[in-house]
Design an enzyme around this catalytic site. Structure first.
Site, PDB file in Angstrom:
ATOM      1  N   CYS A  86      -2.315   8.376   3.931  1.00  0.00           N
ATOM      2  CA  CYS A  86      -2.194   7.840   2.573  1.00  0.00           C
ATOM      3  C   CYS A  86      -3.492   8.021   1.807  1.00  0.00           C
ATOM      4  O   CYS A  86      -3.503   7.945   0.584  1.00  0.00           O
ATOM      5  CB  CYS A  86      -1.784   6.368   2.616  1.00  0.00           C
ATOM      6  SG  CYS A  86      -2.830   5.381   3.690  1.00  0.00           S
ATOM      7  N   GLU A 146       0.886  -1.146   0.000  1.00  0.00           N
ATOM      8  CA  GLU A 146       0.000   0.000   0.000  1.00  0.00           C
ATOM      9  C   GLU A 146       0.933   1.207   0.000  1.00  0.00           C
ATOM     10  O   GLU A 146       1.634   1.451   0.978  1.00  0.00           O
ATOM     11  CB  GLU A 146      -0.883  -0.086   1.248  1.00  0.00           C
ATOM     12  CG  GLU A 146      -2.075   0.801   1.224  1.00  0.00           C
ATOM     13  CD  GLU A 146      -1.828   1.963   2.120  1.00  0.00           C
ATOM     14  OE1 GLU A 146      -1.337   2.988   1.595  1.00  0.00           O
ATOM     15  OE2 GLU A 146      -2.101   1.860   3.313  1.00  0.00           O
TER      16      GLU A 146
END
Lengths: 525, 525
Positions: free
Chosen positions: A295, A256
């Protein structure tokens, strides 16, 4: 001063190397030392794989769910202590810290429930039995069982609590022991959580190991039953994924990484609509929450050409009211970024974006005075709102993630196809959001953006006050995204377990398969 | 002599390099030339991605299912011609050739049906909508949509028909255009299939490209929406998976590589039982079918200590009856391996295994005389049955796949846990099989072996005559395996589509999500 050590192979350990000092990013005062990591990684991995793995696999999904639920309660019971550490070591406001720590407890609780609902089973049945040839006797049944390896989790600095526990929750529930490594700079919260877990003796020995400092040659000990999950930068992700042993052993890898998440405003939303207010609130939250170090934070703000001025005004006004300073102070709305290096990167990123965008709020990101902080101290960056000079030719805004309180307004025509095209230039993202009350527009955007994202948020006026924004990762929904975002997938309730399980098709005689995998799977296992 | 060319960017093409000559592996006579591959790979990829992708995504799953079904009919209609080519270029007996070509047609037919059953939809709904917070308004729904890239398929030499079409079936049904590359040495069947597809004009332009010769810098043009699927050796798999651009762009990779598939005989099966006969027949078939060149073939034969002599006798007797020679001749039961290189590798592999095993049939694999073949010609290897000298300490048999008509008997105690431990030493496999009428034993074996395999076959007396053996890959069941087997997963009916789709979680207002993804998804898309 506290020294953070590794917890591996059944005990606290430290290596011979030099300790690193952790600081409060608002004041630059030292808060802890991190000892060098352990030396014998083969032993660390073997202990987790054997002791931890065997103990976890001896339990049912339901029993492991109870363990995960107990971890949630443990974190929640020490919430205030952990919040204080997050403020001291993470630059977090109290709100930021709660977001991280409650996220950890909440995800653990959700996966605890998933496990408890699975109940007294040691394997999962995947779909129905299928007849394989013309004979009714010959059937196939897919099942999923825990992989017999370790899960190595390498986490990002921005969510020391949530990042560690969302990954651990899923792996432990799946029956796979975890070796978790926090980012060093903000490791204080993760280290305290580990101490709590060890003291509470909730987990079987070897189920959870904790690595302070570097990982040494850990990855070279991984094998085909092991998995590696990483959250962080693309550069590190590439290095990990390309590791010789990881490739040679077909170690499963989940990444990720970067993401240029977009928020798209529909032209149907009037400035006084609730949908518009939701849009402004979500952009503002994503710019300032955790100083933009999420994020999932909105980096690109797509606004119809004739609404740009209004959005710029409204966001600037709201940003102007955000007080920057020591996050330990109640009136402060945004703290510093996590490290000196982050501060430098963010400032450099702003400069890079300004090559094709004008700064309409926050200038170059410098902060003249931070509340409650000695002059010149702390890794502060002002929220910076930029506006592209030419939406059609700009490239940096679609390629360079500035991991701080920075977003860029991208004017667009108001047509869905143009918005999809612009968002897609980001090369794959974790989440994007669309704000509109026009179902046709929302539909076009949803189907247009879906191939490029792991998650989408459709904001509408009636949803205002009922939803958490796109920046919040939820255990029920998958988290991850294609391309630039790393190509990974985590969470999503049962979906997240697949990474830690081996799916196996079993073909054979129908009555035998029914006896083994049919009505009472827990008796057969 | 026929020249095999690439079909890319809407036409037949060849590069400037030197052509390679394909031979009949039984006679070593030339059968075709393969022209050098195209030069401008950027254009090849762009054409497939844009023309092919847009055309495929404009169709529903049901419409794409019809295309895939039409491919199946096309292959079936040219079955005899393709069988003749497989015999001439692949060293296949007629039975081997049918296995490959009917496997291609059958998998296409199965995926055609999968698509037709999905019907008039352009996206798939994944699970039910989930309430995300306390508000009943805020829900999340997972959907899956075609990725907007190309699928690069790099296939193995052993199944030029099935390998190409099983991968193409799934990708095309998912809506993703394919660039397929056969192994050069046996490319004749694949090339003819491609000609048939082009002539029949079944697929939209750009949906299927065909690469003869090398792939040049093809992989450097892949991006985050693209996928790469490979079947072949571990060494090549590692090279592909570790490619800089593949790693940097998070290109999804699926690998199906080496596998030391095991067959485990239970001690309950008497020598005159149907279960025992099934075991012997399956081992014999896997040793000789396609001269043992199946990724699913049984390489390790686990036999209870006191049954070893019987198994050795029975297998040796049956192997002795297999006639080796030109597979064009009806009486021949086993042809040559595909290439001189394969012959050398297999012979070297036998020698390596003999360091820890005795050859109980077939000696060193040399063939004194091959039926219908001039003396000294052809890439023949005798079936070789080995028996481990010491089952506890042997290592080569668990680490080195000999890709030919070679299997090794591994004596074991008859206890399930010992068999599981031995099989697991293979480090992950595609498929293993267990033969027993003892449900308790079958259960222990199934749960013990499942973490290490993508597929298991449970053979029992009542199944005899009803099942295809473990060596047959079926479209309903997943194919792939952890660790040494490459860590991939293909097929498995709907499961195989996931590799080519992006799963996306969509959060929003319940009535809006219901309208978009609810009752009539095909109208909304």
């Amino acid at each position: 001063m506290k020294t953070i050590r590794s917890y591996v192979a059944g005990g606290w350990a430290e290596g011979a190397g030099k300790a690193q000092t952790l600081v409060n990013p608002a004041t630059e005062e030292p808060v802890a030392e991190v000892a060098a990591g352990p030396v014998d990684w083969g032993r660390v991995v073997a202990h987790a794989r054997t002791r931890g793995g065997e103990a976890l696999r001896a339990l049912t999904f339901g029993e492991r769910g109870q363990l995960v639920k107990a971890l949630s309660k443990l974190i929640h019971a020490h919430r205030d202590e952990l919040i204080a550490l997050a403020i001291a070591n993470g630059g977090n406001t109290r709100g930021d810290a709660k977001f991280d720590i409650d996220g950890a407890a909440g995800t653990l609780a959700a996966y605890g429930e998933v496990g408890i609902n699975l109940g007294k089973v040691k394997f999962l049945v995947d779909g129905e039995a299928a007849q394989l040839t013309r004979s009714v006797r010959f059937v196939g049944q897919h099942i999923a069982v825990p992989r017999q390896g370790v899960a190595v989790h390498i986490n990002a600095f921005n969510f020391p609590a949530w990042g560690m526990m969302e990954k651990a929750a899923v792996a432990l529930l799946a029956g796979v022991p975890v070796i978790t490594k926090p980012a060093t700079s903000t490791a204080l919260v993760a280290a305290r959580m580990m101490e709590l877990v060890v003291e509470a003796k909730i987990l079987p020995e070897g189920a959870l190991s904790f690595v302070a400092g570097g990982v040494g040659d850990l990855l070279s000990h991984l094998e085909g039953q092991d998995v590696l999950a990483f959250t962080g930068s693309s550069d590190t992700a590439q290095m990990l994924r390309g590791q010789k042993d990881v490739v040679a052993q077909s170690v499963r890898v989940n990444v990720e990484a970067d993401s240029l998440n977009a928020a798209v405003l529909g032209r149907d939303l009037a400035r006084d609509s609730e949908g518009y207010a939701l849009f402004v609130a979500d952009v503002l939250r994503d710019m300032t929450q955790k100083a933009g170090q999420k994020c999932t934070a909105i980096r690109r703000v797509l606004v119809p050409d004739d609404m740009v001025e209004a959005v710029r005004e409204d966001l600037s006004e709201r940003l102007g009211a955000v007080k920057i300073g020591d996050p330990a102070r109640e009136e402060v709305g945004m703290g510093p970024v996590a490290t000196k290096k982050q501060q430098e990167d963010v400032r450099a990123g702003i400069a890079r974006l300004r090559e094709e965008a004008d700064s309409v709020f926050g200038g170059d990101g410098s902060v003249a005075e931070a509340i409650g902080v000695p002059k010149g101290k702390g890794f502060f960056v002002s929220p910076v709102l930029l506006q592209l000079r030419d939406g059609k030719t700009a490239t940096r805004v679609h390629a360079h993630e500035v991991f701080g309180p920075v977003s860029t307004i991208i004017p667009y025509s108001g047509e869905a196809k143009d918005a999809v095209d612009l968002v897609a230039r980001g090369g794959g993202g974790l989440v994007s959001s669309v704000y509109s009350d026009d179902r046709r527009f929302l539909g076009e955007m949803a189907f247009g953006l879906a191939p490029h994202h792991g998650r989408l948020f459709l904001g509408s006026s009636k949803l205002a006050g009922h939803a958490v924004g796109p920046g919040t990762v939820l255990p029920q929904l998958v988290h991850g995204g294609p391309g630039r975002a790393g190509g990974g997938e985590e969470l999503g309730s049962l979906r997240g377990l697949a990474f830690y399980l081996q799916r196996t098709a079993i073909a054979g005689d129908k009555p035998i398969l029914e006896a083994l995998f049919g009505n009472k799977p827990d008796d057969a296992a």
